[in-house]
Structures are given as structure tokens and as C-alpha cells.
Scaffold this motif. Structure first.
Motif, PDB file in Angstrom:
ATOM      1  N   GLN A   7      57.120 -25.003  47.318  1.00 47.45           N
ATOM      2  CA  GLN A   7      56.216 -25.701  48.219  1.00 47.45           C
ATOM      3  C   GLN A   7      56.800 -25.930  49.609  1.00 47.45           C
ATOM      4  O   GLN A   7      56.067 -25.938  50.585  1.00 47.45           O
ATOM      5  N   GLN A   8      58.096 -26.110  49.707  1.00 48.07           N
ATOM      6  CA  GLN A   8      58.680 -26.494  50.988  1.00 48.07           C
ATOM      7  C   GLN A   8      59.487 -25.377  51.655  1.00 48.07           C
ATOM      8  O   GLN A   8      59.337 -25.139  52.845  1.00 48.07           O
ATOM      9  N   LEU A   9      60.352 -24.709  50.900  1.00 44.28           N
ATOM     10  CA  LEU A   9      61.277 -23.751  51.504  1.00 44.28           C
ATOM     11  C   LEU A   9      60.727 -22.336  51.606  1.00 44.28           C
ATOM     12  O   LEU A   9      60.984 -21.635  52.582  1.00 44.28           O
ATOM     13  N   LEU A  10      59.979 -21.904  50.613  1.00 45.72           N
ATOM     14  CA  LEU A  10      59.466 -20.535  50.599  1.00 45.72           C
ATOM     15  C   LEU A  10      58.557 -20.214  51.784  1.00 45.72           C
ATOM     16  O   LEU A  10      58.707 -19.152  52.387  1.00 45.72           O
ATOM     17  N   PRO A  11      57.629 -21.106  52.177  1.00 47.67           N
ATOM     18  CA  PRO A  11      56.802 -20.768  53.347  1.00 47.67           C
ATOM     19  C   PRO A  11      57.609 -20.559  54.622  1.00 47.67           C
ATOM     20  O   PRO A  11      57.296 -19.674  55.423  1.00 47.67           O
ATOM     21  N   VAL A  12      58.651 -21.316  54.799  1.00 47.41           N
ATOM     22  CA  VAL A  12      59.488 -21.165  55.992  1.00 47.41           C
ATOM     23  C   VAL A  12      60.261 -19.853  55.934  1.00 47.41           C
ATOM     24  O   VAL A  12      60.377 -19.136  56.930  1.00 47.41           O
ATOM     25  N   ALA A  13      60.759 -19.512  54.760  1.00 42.78           N
ATOM     26  CA  ALA A  13      61.567 -18.299  54.615  1.00 42.78           C
ATOM     27  C   ALA A  13      60.723 -17.030  54.735  1.00 42.78           C
ATOM     28  O   ALA A  13      61.205 -16.005  55.218  1.00 42.78           O
ATOM     29  N   LEU A  14      59.470 -17.088  54.316  1.00 43.23           N
ATOM     30  CA  LEU A  14      58.627 -15.895  54.304  1.00 43.23           C
ATOM     31  C   LEU A  14      58.082 -15.517  55.678  1.00 43.23           C
ATOM     32  O   LEU A  14      57.654 -14.389  55.878  1.00 43.23           O
ATOM     33  N   ARG A  15      58.082 -16.440  56.597  1.00 38.35           N
ATOM     34  CA  ARG A  15      57.465 -16.179  57.899  1.00 38.35           C
ATOM     35  C   ARG A  15      58.074 -14.990  58.621  1.00 38.35           C
ATOM     36  O   ARG A  15      57.375 -14.179  59.210  1.00 38.35           O
ATOM     37  N   SER A  16      59.374 -14.875  58.582  1.00 42.22           N
ATOM     38  CA  SER A  16      60.019 -13.829  59.372  1.00 42.22           C
ATOM     39  C   SER A  16      60.443 -12.611  58.553  1.00 42.22           C
ATOM     40  O   SER A  16      60.818 -11.604  59.122  1.00 42.22           O
ATOM     41  N   VAL A  17      60.377 -12.702  57.235  1.00 38.65           N
ATOM     42  CA  VAL A  17      60.895 -11.628  56.393  1.00 38.65           C
ATOM     43  C   VAL A  17      59.832 -10.575  56.065  1.00 38.65           C
ATOM     44  O   VAL A  17      60.090  -9.383  56.171  1.00 38.65           O
ATOM     45  N   LEU A  18      58.665 -11.013  55.686  1.00 35.46           N
ATOM     46  CA  LEU A  18      57.612 -10.103  55.226  1.00 35.46           C
ATOM     47  C   LEU A  18      56.654  -9.741  56.354  1.00 35.46           C
ATOM     48  O   LEU A  18      56.600 -10.430  57.374  1.00 35.46           O
ATOM     49  N   PRO A  19      55.878  -8.673  56.177  1.00 34.79           N
ATOM     50  CA  PRO A  19      54.811  -8.390  57.144  1.00 34.79           C
ATOM     51  C   PRO A  19      53.836  -9.569  57.216  1.00 34.79           C
ATOM     52  O   PRO A  19      53.670 -10.310  56.241  1.00 34.79           O
ATOM     53  N   LYS A  20      53.199  -9.739  58.355  1.00 35.75           N
ATOM     54  CA  LYS A  20      52.377 -10.929  58.584  1.00 35.75           C
ATOM     55  C   LYS A  20      51.255 -11.085  57.565  1.00 35.75           C
ATOM     56  O   LYS A  20      50.992 -12.194  57.100  1.00 35.75           O
ATOM     57  N   ASN A  21      50.585 -10.000  57.195  1.00 36.01           N
ATOM     58  CA  ASN A  21      49.454 -10.128  56.277  1.00 36.01           C
ATOM     59  C   ASN A  21      49.905 -10.565  54.879  1.00 36.01           C
ATOM     60  O   ASN A  21      49.279 -11.399  54.240  1.00 36.01           O
ATOM     61  N   VAL A  22      51.013 -10.035  54.391  1.00 37.25           N
ATOM     62  CA  VAL A  22      51.531 -10.409  53.072  1.00 37.25           C
ATOM     63  C   VAL A  22      52.109 -11.820  53.118  1.00 37.25           C
ATOM     64  O   VAL A  22      51.881 -12.639  52.222  1.00 37.25           O
ATOM     65  N   GLY A  23      52.847 -12.123  54.174  1.00 42.96           N
ATOM     66  CA  GLY A  23      53.422 -13.457  54.316  1.00 42.96           C
ATOM     67  C   GLY A  23      52.356 -14.530  54.386  1.00 42.96           C
ATOM     68  O   GLY A  23      52.503 -15.610  53.805  1.00 42.96           O
ATOM     69  N   LYS A  24      51.258 -14.228  55.082  1.00 43.45           N
ATOM     70  CA  LYS A  24      50.170 -15.202  55.204  1.00 43.45           C
ATOM     71  C   LYS A  24      49.566 -15.527  53.839  1.00 43.45           C
ATOM     72  O   LYS A  24      49.302 -16.685  53.533  1.00 43.45           O
ATOM     73  N   ILE A  25      49.377 -14.516  53.006  1.00 43.32           N
ATOM     74  CA  ILE A  25      48.792 -14.734  51.675  1.00 43.32           C
ATOM     75  C   ILE A  25      49.740 -15.566  50.804  1.00 43.32           C
ATOM     76  O   ILE A  25      49.311 -16.485  50.119  1.00 43.32           O
ATOM     77  N   LEU A  26      51.026 -15.250  50.839  1.00 50.81           N
ATOM     78  CA  LEU A  26      51.983 -16.005  50.027  1.00 50.81           C
ATOM     79  C   LEU A  26      52.142 -17.437  50.529  1.00 50.81           C
ATOM     80  O   LEU A  26      52.328 -18.367  49.735  1.00 50.81           O
ATOM     81  N   ILE A  27      52.053 -17.633  51.833  1.00 48.88           N
ATOM     82  CA  ILE A  27      52.105 -18.991  52.383  1.00 48.88           C
ATOM     83  C   ILE A  27      50.867 -19.770  51.954  1.00 48.88           C
ATOM     84  O   ILE A  27      50.944 -20.956  51.633  1.00 48.88           O
ATOM     85  N   GLU A  28      49.712 -19.118  51.913  1.00 44.98           N
ATOM     86  CA  GLU A  28      48.500 -19.768  51.417  1.00 44.98           C
ATOM     87  C   GLU A  28      48.649 -20.162  49.947  1.00 44.98           C
ATOM     88  O   GLU A  28      48.161 -21.213  49.532  1.00 44.98           O
ATOM     89  N   LEU A  29      49.329 -19.331  49.168  1.00 46.85           N
ATOM     90  CA  LEU A  29      49.579 -19.666  47.767  1.00 46.85           C
ATOM     91  C   LEU A  29      50.467 -20.904  47.662  1.00 46.85           C
ATOM     92  O   LEU A  29      50.212 -21.797  46.853  1.00 46.85           O
ATOM     93  N   CYS A  30      51.487 -20.973  48.494  1.00 44.92           N
ATOM     94  CA  CYS A  30      52.357 -22.152  48.508  1.00 44.92           C
ATOM     95  C   CYS A  30      51.586 -23.397  48.937  1.00 44.92           C
ATOM     96  O   CYS A  30      51.776 -24.479  48.368  1.00 44.92           O
ATOM     97  N   GLU A  31      50.697 -23.259  49.905  1.00 45.74           N
ATOM     98  CA  GLU A  31      49.869 -24.386  50.343  1.00 45.74           C
ATOM     99  C   GLU A  31      48.899 -24.817  49.250  1.00 45.74           C
ATOM    100  O   GLU A  31      48.603 -26.010  49.109  1.00 45.74           O
ATOM    101  N   PHE A  32      48.406 -23.851  48.474  1.00 46.21           N
ATOM    102  CA  PHE A  32      47.537 -24.194  47.347  1.00 46.21           C
ATOM    103  C   PHE A  32      48.273 -25.106  46.370  1.00 46.21           C
ATOM    104  O   PHE A  32      47.747 -26.137  45.950  1.00 46.21           O
TER     105      PHE A  32
END
Length: 121
Positions: free
Chosen positions: A11-36
Motif C-alpha cells: 500500500q505504501q512503498l510499491l506505488p512509489v517504487a513503480l513510478r520510475s521503473v515500469l512503463p507508464k501504462n503498466v505502472g498506472k494500473i499497478l498503482i491503481e491496484l495498490c490504491e484499491f
């Protein structure tokens, strides 16, 4: 790692880590999953919030299917679809967590020890 550690990491660390590592479209979906999961596990929630989460998770899962192979989707991923409905039926997730019980059981476990293998404290 304990289950609470995984919960905080997702919930807290993964969204921050994913922002710069993955392509934007994939990172956005995974960040939405963390927000869910963050919204699902909040301490405050109403029936409308859970209905909104129930509708948004279906769209989220469809978006996940666009970027991940079919082998990724097992029963555990499918259960995410039912979590918001379960929370609306049973109440807030925060009050049904096992984390306090796990901590207490660890404390009880520390009291019990074999005297022949007693560890230094």
C-alpha cells in the motif's frame, strides 16, 4: 516478512517504487491496484464507497488483462474482485485483521520455551 509487512509494502512503498521503473501504462494500473487495497483497508468507509470499489475493481482487472499474460491470473487474483463485496457485507476490513492476534501469539510463544534449549536474553 510478516503479513503486516507485505500489507504496508503493497500500500505504501510499491506505488512509489513503480513510478520510475515500469512503463507508464503498466505502472498506472499497478498503482491503481495498490490504491484499491489502500481504500479497501481504510478505517472509514460507507456502503457507497464499497459499491464504488466493487465497480472500479472490475475495470482494473480488465486493464490488468491487457498487460499481463493469462498465466498470471489464478484464483488468488480472481478473489480481488470479491473483496469489496465482502467488505460491504461484513464491515470494515480494519476490524477483521489478524495482525493484533498474530502479535499477541508471538508474545505468548516467547513465554514458552524448552529449559534445555533456553536462549540467552
Amino acid at each position: 516478512m510478516k503479513s503486516h509487512d507485505c500489507h504496508i509494502m503493497m500500500q505504501q512503498l510499491l506505488p512509489v517504487a513503480l513510478r520510475s521503473v515500469l512503463p507508464k501504462n503498466v505502472g498506472k494500473i499497478l498503482i491503481e491496484l495498490c490504491e484499491f487495497f489502500q481504500n479497501l483497508c481504510s478505517k472509514v468507509g460507507s456502503e457507497e464507497d464499497f459499491k464504488r470499489l466493487d465497480q472500479s475493481v472490475v475495470v482494473l482487472m480488465c486493464n490488468l488483462e491487457r498487460y499481463f499474460p493469462p498465466g498470471f491470473f489464478d484464483v488468488m487474483v480472481h478473489l480481488i474482485v470479491h473483496l469489496a463485496q465482502e467488505a460491504s457485507l461484513a464491515g470494515l476490513v480494519h476490524y477483521r485483521w489478524m495482525y493484533p492476534i498474530e502479535r499477541f501469539l508471538k508474545q505468548l510463544k516467547d513465554y514458552v520455551c524448552n529449559s534445555s534449549r533456553q536462549r540467552a536474553r
